[in-house]
Design a protein around this motif. Structure first.
Motif, PDB file in Angstrom:
ATOM      1  N   VAL A 120      16.170 -22.750  14.319  1.00 14.38           N
ATOM      2  CA  VAL A 120      16.573 -24.069  14.806  1.00 14.38           C
ATOM      3  C   VAL A 120      17.715 -23.917  15.811  1.00 14.38           C
ATOM      4  CG1 VAL A 120      17.681 -26.253  14.143  1.00 14.38           C
ATOM      5  CG2 VAL A 120      15.749 -25.369  12.808  1.00 14.38           C
ATOM      6  N   ALA A 121      18.709 -23.122  15.482  1.00 11.13           N
ATOM      7  CA  ALA A 121      19.844 -22.916  16.393  1.00 11.13           C
ATOM      8  C   ALA A 121      19.380 -22.318  17.714  1.00 11.13           C
ATOM      9  CB  ALA A 121      20.888 -22.023  15.733  1.00 11.13           C
ATOM     10  N   TYR A 122      18.506 -21.316  17.652  1.00 13.21           N
ATOM     11  CA  TYR A 122      18.017 -20.680  18.879  1.00 13.21           C
ATOM     12  C   TYR A 122      17.210 -21.669  19.715  1.00 13.21           C
ATOM     13  CZ  TYR A 122      15.362 -17.827  22.093  1.00 13.21           C
ATOM     14  OH  TYR A 122      14.803 -17.327  23.241  1.00 13.21           O
ATOM     15  N   THR A 123      16.316 -22.398  19.082  1.00 15.25           N
ATOM     16  CA  THR A 123      15.453 -23.325  19.796  1.00 15.25           C
ATOM     17  C   THR A 123      16.261 -24.429  20.473  1.00 15.25           C
ATOM     18  OG1 THR A 123      13.670 -22.889  18.220  1.00 15.25           O
ATOM     19  CG2 THR A 123      13.473 -24.861  19.569  1.00 15.25           C
ATOM     20  N   PHE A 168      16.487 -15.319   2.720  1.00 15.78           N
ATOM     21  CA  PHE A 168      16.030 -14.856   4.030  1.00 15.78           C
ATOM     22  C   PHE A 168      15.318 -15.985   4.763  1.00 15.78           C
ATOM     23  CE2 PHE A 168      12.974 -12.468   6.761  1.00 15.78           C
ATOM     24  CZ  PHE A 168      13.908 -11.826   7.562  1.00 15.78           C
ATOM     25  N   PHE A 169      14.481 -16.740   4.045  1.00 14.93           N
ATOM     26  CA  PHE A 169      13.733 -17.844   4.636  1.00 14.93           C
ATOM     27  C   PHE A 169      14.678 -18.913   5.183  1.00 14.93           C
ATOM     28  CE2 PHE A 169      11.571 -22.015   3.890  1.00 14.93           C
ATOM     29  CZ  PHE A 169      10.649 -21.922   4.916  1.00 14.93           C
ATOM     30  N   PHE A 170      15.654 -19.325   4.392  1.00 16.75           N
ATOM     31  CA  PHE A 170      16.567 -20.374   4.853  1.00 16.75           C
ATOM     32  C   PHE A 170      17.458 -19.878   5.994  1.00 16.75           C
ATOM     33  CE2 PHE A 170      15.420 -22.438   0.820  1.00 16.75           C
ATOM     34  CZ  PHE A 170      15.111 -23.694   1.316  1.00 16.75           C
ATOM     35  N   ARG A 171      17.815 -18.617   5.969  1.00 13.52           N
ATOM     36  CA  ARG A 171      18.577 -18.048   7.085  1.00 13.52           C
ATOM     37  C   ARG A 171      17.741 -18.085   8.359  1.00 13.52           C
ATOM     38  NH1 ARG A 171      19.858 -11.931   6.780  1.00 13.52           N
ATOM     39  NH2 ARG A 171      17.924 -11.847   7.933  1.00 13.52           N
ATOM     40  N   GLU A 172      16.463 -17.749   8.242  1.00 12.03           N
ATOM     41  CA  GLU A 172      15.569 -17.775   9.402  1.00 12.03           C
ATOM     42  C   GLU A 172      15.380 -19.187   9.931  1.00 12.03           C
ATOM     43  OE1 GLU A 172      13.951 -15.777  11.696  1.00 12.03           O
ATOM     44  OE2 GLU A 172      15.468 -14.472  10.841  1.00 12.03           O
ATOM     45  N   VAL A 173      15.247 -20.158   9.035  1.00 12.17           N
ATOM     46  CA  VAL A 173      15.106 -21.547   9.484  1.00 12.17           C
ATOM     47  C   VAL A 173      16.331 -21.947  10.305  1.00 12.17           C
ATOM     48  CG1 VAL A 173      14.985 -23.968   8.754  1.00 12.17           C
ATOM     49  CG2 VAL A 173      13.550 -22.250   7.622  1.00 12.17           C
ATOM     50  N   GLY A 174      17.522 -21.658   9.778  1.00  9.85           N
ATOM     51  CA  GLY A 174      18.745 -21.987  10.499  1.00  9.85           C
ATOM     52  C   GLY A 174      18.841 -21.274  11.836  1.00  9.85           C
ATOM     53  N   SER A 218      19.398 -24.283  21.384  1.00  9.44           N
ATOM     54  CA  SER A 218      20.387 -23.795  22.336  1.00  9.44           C
ATOM     55  C   SER A 218      19.778 -22.975  23.463  1.00  9.44           C
ATOM     56  CB  SER A 218      21.436 -22.934  21.624  1.00  9.44           C
ATOM     57  OG  SER A 218      20.856 -21.746  21.135  1.00  9.44           O
ATOM     58  N   PHE A 219      18.484 -22.619  23.381  1.00 12.60           N
ATOM     59  CA  PHE A 219      17.879 -21.746  24.392  1.00 12.60           C
ATOM     60  C   PHE A 219      18.012 -22.380  25.767  1.00 12.60           C
ATOM     61  CE2 PHE A 219      14.301 -20.235  26.985  1.00 12.60           C
ATOM     62  CZ  PHE A 219      14.652 -18.889  27.034  1.00 12.60           C
ATOM     63  N   GLY A 220      18.432 -21.561  26.694  1.00 13.82           N
ATOM     64  CA  GLY A 220      18.571 -22.023  28.068  1.00 13.82           C
ATOM     65  C   GLY A 220      19.984 -22.484  28.415  1.00 13.82           C
ATOM     66  N   ASP A 221      20.845 -22.559  27.412  1.00 12.31           N
ATOM     67  CA  ASP A 221      22.234 -22.964  27.701  1.00 12.31           C
ATOM     68  C   ASP A 221      23.021 -21.798  28.277  1.00 12.31           C
ATOM     69  OD1 ASP A 221      21.663 -25.424  26.771  1.00 12.31           O
ATOM     70  OD2 ASP A 221      22.622 -25.187  24.828  1.00 12.31           O
ATOM     71  N   LEU A 244      17.533 -33.750  13.054  1.00  6.85           N
ATOM     72  CA  LEU A 244      17.749 -32.365  12.621  1.00  6.85           C
ATOM     73  C   LEU A 244      16.993 -32.054  11.335  1.00  6.85           C
ATOM     74  CD1 LEU A 244      21.541 -31.841  13.408  1.00  6.85           C
ATOM     75  CD2 LEU A 244      19.574 -30.814  14.567  1.00  6.85           C
ATOM     76  N   THR A 245      16.930 -33.014  10.426  1.00 11.60           N
ATOM     77  CA  THR A 245      16.181 -32.801   9.182  1.00 11.60           C
ATOM     78  C   THR A 245      14.694 -32.644   9.469  1.00 11.60           C
ATOM     79  OG1 THR A 245      17.817 -34.054   7.935  1.00 11.60           O
ATOM     80  CG2 THR A 245      15.660 -33.762   6.910  1.00 11.60           C
ATOM     81  N   GLY A 246      14.158 -33.525  10.296  1.00  9.07           N
ATOM     82  CA  GLY A 246      12.740 -33.443  10.648  1.00  9.07           C
ATOM     83  C   GLY A 246      12.410 -32.171  11.409  1.00  9.07           C
ATOM     84  N   PHE A 247      13.267 -31.826  12.372  1.00  6.07           N
ATOM     85  CA  PHE A 247      13.054 -30.621  13.169  1.00  6.07           C
ATOM     86  C   PHE A 247      13.119 -29.372  12.288  1.00  6.07           C
ATOM     87  CE2 PHE A 247      14.342 -27.222  16.086  1.00  6.07           C
ATOM     88  CZ  PHE A 247      13.358 -27.355  17.059  1.00  6.07           C
TER      89      PHE A 247
END
Length: 193
Positions: free
Chosen positions: A185-188, A176-182, A190-193, A13-16
């Motif tokens: 990552v969450a979207y990527t 804004f940047f850290f919110r976008e990162v989170g 979870s996409f397709g679930d 998760l850190t690397g991603f």
């Protein structure tokens, strides 16, 4: 759960997240000024019957795209959020019309509450009016996730970030940047679930 699995998950998760942060930051500089059927303007907060400063700059950018013949139509998105009486799309439309955009060249999607819904509901407009390619308008740091969502929804989409974002100081950019990162990552993950 064994310690090794927890540690491996944290490292992943850190690397991603680090890779995602780099992608979001560098992609924010991308602008694809191509001729498209329409601009999709992603909604954000309204203040009463006026666009917030962030939304205003997105609308202004779409007006510039229209006036410079990059798009023939503008699609404003966004429902009633944060207890507002008017949908973000309606406020955006009213502002654009007051600044010279003909009503017949504006479409609105006024049901969405989040970015992925913007595109899901706009797909109905695209099908109805036979629109096939789009410039997506939002703030630069939002563009990576927005374009990914547009493409995942089936759009031929190109990035057209605002050039006058209200996120222009360290105190506004960093959260804004850290919110976008989170969110990315969450979207990527979870996409397709």
């Amino acid at each position: 759960m064994p310690v090794k699995i927890i540690l491996a998950t944290l490292i992943f998760l850190t690397g991603f997240s680090g890779c995602a942060a780099y992608d979001i930051w560098t992609y924010a500089q991308t602008s694809e000024l191509v001729k498209a059927d329409a601009a999709i303007v992603l909604g954000t907060a309204v203040w009463g019957d006026e666009p917030s400063p962030v939304l205003r700059e997105r609308i202004n950018h779409s007006i510039w795209l229209y006036e410079n013949d990059y798009v023939d139509k503008i699609i404003f998105t966004g429902g009633k959020t944060n207890g507002s009486e008017l949908a973000e799309a309606v406020v955006s439309k009213n502002y654009a019309m007051a600044h010279g955009i003909p009503e017949e060249n504006i479409y609105i999607e006024d049901r969405s509450m989040v970015t992925i819904e913007n595109f899901r509901f706009v797909s109905e407009i695209a099908e109805l009016y036979e629109l096939s390619d789009f410039l997506v308008v939002s703030d630069p740091l939002h563009m990576k996730r927005a374009i990914q969502m547009a493409e995942d929804t089936g759009f031929e989409a190109f990035t057209s970030p605002t050039t006058t974002s209200e996120y222009n100081s360290l105190t506004s950019i960093v959260p804004f940047f850290f919110r976008e990162v989170g969110a990315y990552v969450a979207y990527t993950l979870s996409f397709g679930d």
